[in-house]
Design a protein around this motif. Sequence first.
Motif, mmCIF file in Angstrom:
data_model
loop_
_atom_site.group_PDB
_atom_site.id
_atom_site.type_symbol
_atom_site.label_atom_id
_atom_site.label_comp_id
_atom_site.label_asym_id
_atom_site.label_seq_id
_atom_site.Cartn_x
_atom_site.Cartn_y
_atom_site.Cartn_z
ATOM 1 N N LEU A 17 -38.028 22.097 66.092
ATOM 2 C CA LEU A 17 -37.945 21.198 67.248
ATOM 3 C C LEU A 17 -39.291 20.529 67.520
ATOM 4 O O LEU A 17 -39.358 19.321 67.753
ATOM 5 N N MET A 18 -40.360 21.307 67.494
ATOM 6 C CA MET A 18 -41.694 20.747 67.738
ATOM 7 C C MET A 18 -42.049 19.691 66.701
ATOM 8 O O MET A 18 -42.547 18.613 67.044
ATOM 9 N N LEU A 19 -41.795 19.971 65.434
ATOM 10 C CA LEU A 19 -42.095 19.000 64.379
ATOM 11 C C LEU A 19 -41.280 17.723 64.558
ATOM 12 O O LEU A 19 -41.779 16.620 64.329
ATOM 13 N N SER A 20 -40.041 17.860 65.002
ATOM 14 C CA SER A 20 -39.197 16.680 65.259
ATOM 15 C C SER A 20 -39.761 15.842 66.401
ATOM 16 O O SER A 20 -39.775 14.609 66.328
ATOM 17 N N LEU A 21 -40.231 16.504 67.465
ATOM 18 C CA LEU A 21 -40.826 15.771 68.587
ATOM 19 C C LEU A 21 -42.126 15.087 68.162
ATOM 20 O O LEU A 21 -42.387 13.937 68.549
ATOM 21 N N ILE A 22 -42.929 15.759 67.368
ATOM 22 C CA ILE A 22 -44.192 15.178 66.900
ATOM 23 C C ILE A 22 -43.912 13.968 66.006
ATOM 24 O O ILE A 22 -44.591 12.938 66.104
ATOM 25 N N THR A 23 -42.902 14.069 65.161
ATOM 26 C CA THR A 23 -42.512 12.936 64.311
ATOM 27 C C THR A 23 -42.084 11.752 65.157
ATOM 28 O O THR A 23 -42.472 10.609 64.898
ATOM 29 N N GLU A 24 -41.299 12.003 66.188
ATOM 30 C CA GLU A 24 -40.871 10.922 67.087
ATOM 31 C C GLU A 24 -42.072 10.328 67.820
ATOM 32 O O GLU A 24 -42.156 9.103 67.987
ATOM 33 N N ALA A 25 -42.992 11.178 68.253
ATOM 34 C CA ALA A 25 -44.193 10.687 68.933
ATOM 35 C C ALA A 25 -44.955 9.733 68.006
ATOM 36 O O ALA A 25 -45.387 8.654 68.424
ATOM 37 N N ARG A 26 -45.103 10.114 66.751
ATOM 38 C CA ARG A 26 -45.798 9.273 65.773
ATOM 39 C C ARG A 26 -45.085 7.924 65.632
ATOM 40 O O ARG A 26 -45.725 6.875 65.625
ATOM 41 N N LYS A 27 -43.753 7.955 65.535
ATOM 42 C CA LYS A 27 -42.977 6.707 65.416
ATOM 43 C C LYS A 27 -43.196 5.796 66.613
ATOM 44 O O LYS A 27 -43.149 4.580 66.496
ATOM 45 N N ARG A 28 -43.414 6.387 67.781
ATOM 46 C CA ARG A 28 -43.608 5.609 69.005
ATOM 47 C C ARG A 28 -45.053 5.130 69.178
ATOM 48 O O ARG A 28 -45.371 4.480 70.158
ATOM 49 N N GLY A 29 -45.928 5.500 68.258
ATOM 50 C CA GLY A 29 -47.312 5.063 68.323
ATOM 51 C C GLY A 29 -48.258 6.015 69.023
ATOM 52 O O GLY A 29 -49.422 5.687 69.244
ATOM 53 N N VAL A 30 -47.778 7.205 69.374
ATOM 54 C CA VAL A 30 -48.606 8.194 70.078
ATOM 55 C C VAL A 30 -49.670 8.740 69.133
ATOM 56 O O VAL A 30 -49.391 9.029 67.970
ATOM 57 N N ARG A 31 -50.885 8.904 69.639
ATOM 58 C CA ARG A 31 -51.981 9.470 68.848
ATOM 59 C C ARG A 31 -52.436 10.830 69.364
ATOM 60 O O ARG A 31 -53.164 11.539 68.683
ATOM 61 N N GLU A 32 -52.038 11.201 70.581
ATOM 62 C CA GLU A 32 -52.344 12.523 71.123
ATOM 63 C C GLU A 32 -51.121 13.035 71.874
ATOM 64 O O GLU A 32 -50.550 12.317 72.685
ATOM 65 N N VAL A 33 -50.749 14.270 71.575
ATOM 66 C CA VAL A 33 -49.650 14.926 72.276
ATOM 67 C C VAL A 33 -50.235 16.102 73.054
ATOM 68 O O VAL A 33 -51.003 16.895 72.514
ATOM 69 N N PHE A 34 -49.859 16.192 74.322
ATOM 70 C CA PHE A 34 -50.324 17.266 75.197
ATOM 71 C C PHE A 34 -49.150 18.170 75.564
ATOM 72 O O PHE A 34 -47.990 17.756 75.514
ATOM 73 N N GLY B 153 -51.982 8.903 62.195
ATOM 74 C CA GLY B 153 -51.148 7.712 62.016
ATOM 75 C C GLY B 153 -50.384 7.798 60.709
ATOM 76 O O GLY B 153 -50.699 8.614 59.843
ATOM 77 N N PRO B 154 -49.384 6.944 60.557
ATOM 78 C CA PRO B 154 -48.631 6.946 59.304
ATOM 79 C C PRO B 154 -49.549 6.561 58.148
ATOM 80 O O PRO B 154 -50.395 5.695 58.292
ATOM 81 N N LYS B 155 -49.376 7.228 57.033
ATOM 82 C CA LYS B 155 -50.184 6.930 55.861
ATOM 83 C C LYS B 155 -49.454 5.902 55.012
ATOM 84 O O LYS B 155 -48.264 6.018 54.769
ATOM 85 N N MET B 156 -50.207 4.902 54.584
ATOM 86 C CA MET B 156 -49.618 3.870 53.726
ATOM 87 C C MET B 156 -50.411 3.843 52.428
ATOM 88 O O MET B 156 -51.633 3.888 52.434
ATOM 89 N N GLN B 157 -49.698 3.753 51.329
ATOM 90 C CA GLN B 157 -50.356 3.576 50.051
ATOM 91 C C GLN B 157 -50.219 2.117 49.681
ATOM 92 O O GLN B 157 -49.135 1.537 49.768
ATOM 93 N N THR B 158 -51.313 1.530 49.287
ATOM 94 C CA THR B 158 -51.260 0.135 48.878
ATOM 95 C C THR B 158 -51.742 0.021 47.450
ATOM 96 O O THR B 158 -52.619 0.759 47.004
ATOM 97 N N THR B 159 -51.151 -0.878 46.745
ATOM 98 C CA THR B 159 -51.553 -1.180 45.386
ATOM 99 C C THR B 159 -51.959 -2.645 45.377
ATOM 100 O O THR B 159 -51.213 -3.487 45.885
ATOM 101 N N PRO B 160 -53.106 -2.954 44.825
ATOM 102 C CA PRO B 160 -53.486 -4.365 44.763
ATOM 103 C C PRO B 160 -52.390 -5.184 44.091
ATOM 104 O O PRO B 160 -51.764 -4.738 43.129
ATOM 105 N N ALA B 161 -52.171 -6.381 44.591
ATOM 106 C CA ALA B 161 -51.098 -7.232 44.082
ATOM 107 C C ALA B 161 -51.276 -7.567 42.607
ATOM 108 O O ALA B 161 -50.301 -7.757 41.885
ATOM 109 N N ASP B 162 -52.516 -7.621 42.156
ATOM 110 C CA ASP B 162 -52.741 -8.008 40.753
ATOM 111 C C ASP B 162 -52.883 -6.808 39.828
ATOM 112 O O ASP B 162 -53.185 -6.960 38.651
ATOM 113 N N ALA B 163 -52.690 -5.600 40.347
ATOM 114 C CA ALA B 163 -52.825 -4.412 39.503
ATOM 115 C C ALA B 163 -51.648 -4.325 38.553
ATOM 116 O O ALA B 163 -50.508 -4.571 38.918
ATOM 117 N N GLU B 164 -51.957 -3.984 37.313
ATOM 118 C CA GLU B 164 -50.889 -3.829 36.335
ATOM 119 C C GLU B 164 -50.583 -2.345 36.166
ATOM 120 O O GLU B 164 -51.492 -1.517 36.203
#
Length: 170
Positions: A92-109, A154-165
Amino acid sequence: MTWQLRRARAADVDAIMALETRIFVNDAWSVQAMAQDVVNPNCYYLVAFPPDEPDRIEAYAGLQAPQGAREGDIQTIAVTEEARGRGLGRTLMLSLITEARKRGVREVFLEVRADNPPAQELYRRLGFEELGIRRGYYQPDNVDAIVMRLHVPGPKMQTTPADAEPEAAE
């Protein structure tokens, strides 16, 4: 035993309150307060139940976190005695923390009773840190509350340069 989680609805308030008043005998929320939070779009409440008995609520938890807010608050969490010690509170706690992250929350008390070491340990294992004490917070028992905070990455994003082969596999 396994459980399913779903978003709480107004129709769940009676079952939630039956659990609330059984677990939090002296400091249970009022029906009105619970009913308001369950349907409030700034809150996110979950219930847990056995898959074959959707009306038998074994646990619930609630988060207050308006969309885009930097801070959120775990309002409440309760698990029946029969279901404790099986990872349901953690889920339950992990589900609430995941929802908080989706809503843009950076600190949960949250506040936790000073006389509830199992809950304190769960929160520590999830990464919450102790900030301070609210003396006599839980009334009428006059039990202190430990205030805790979790930094939500925050959510982690992986980026690949557009010209990378792509690399060729050998």
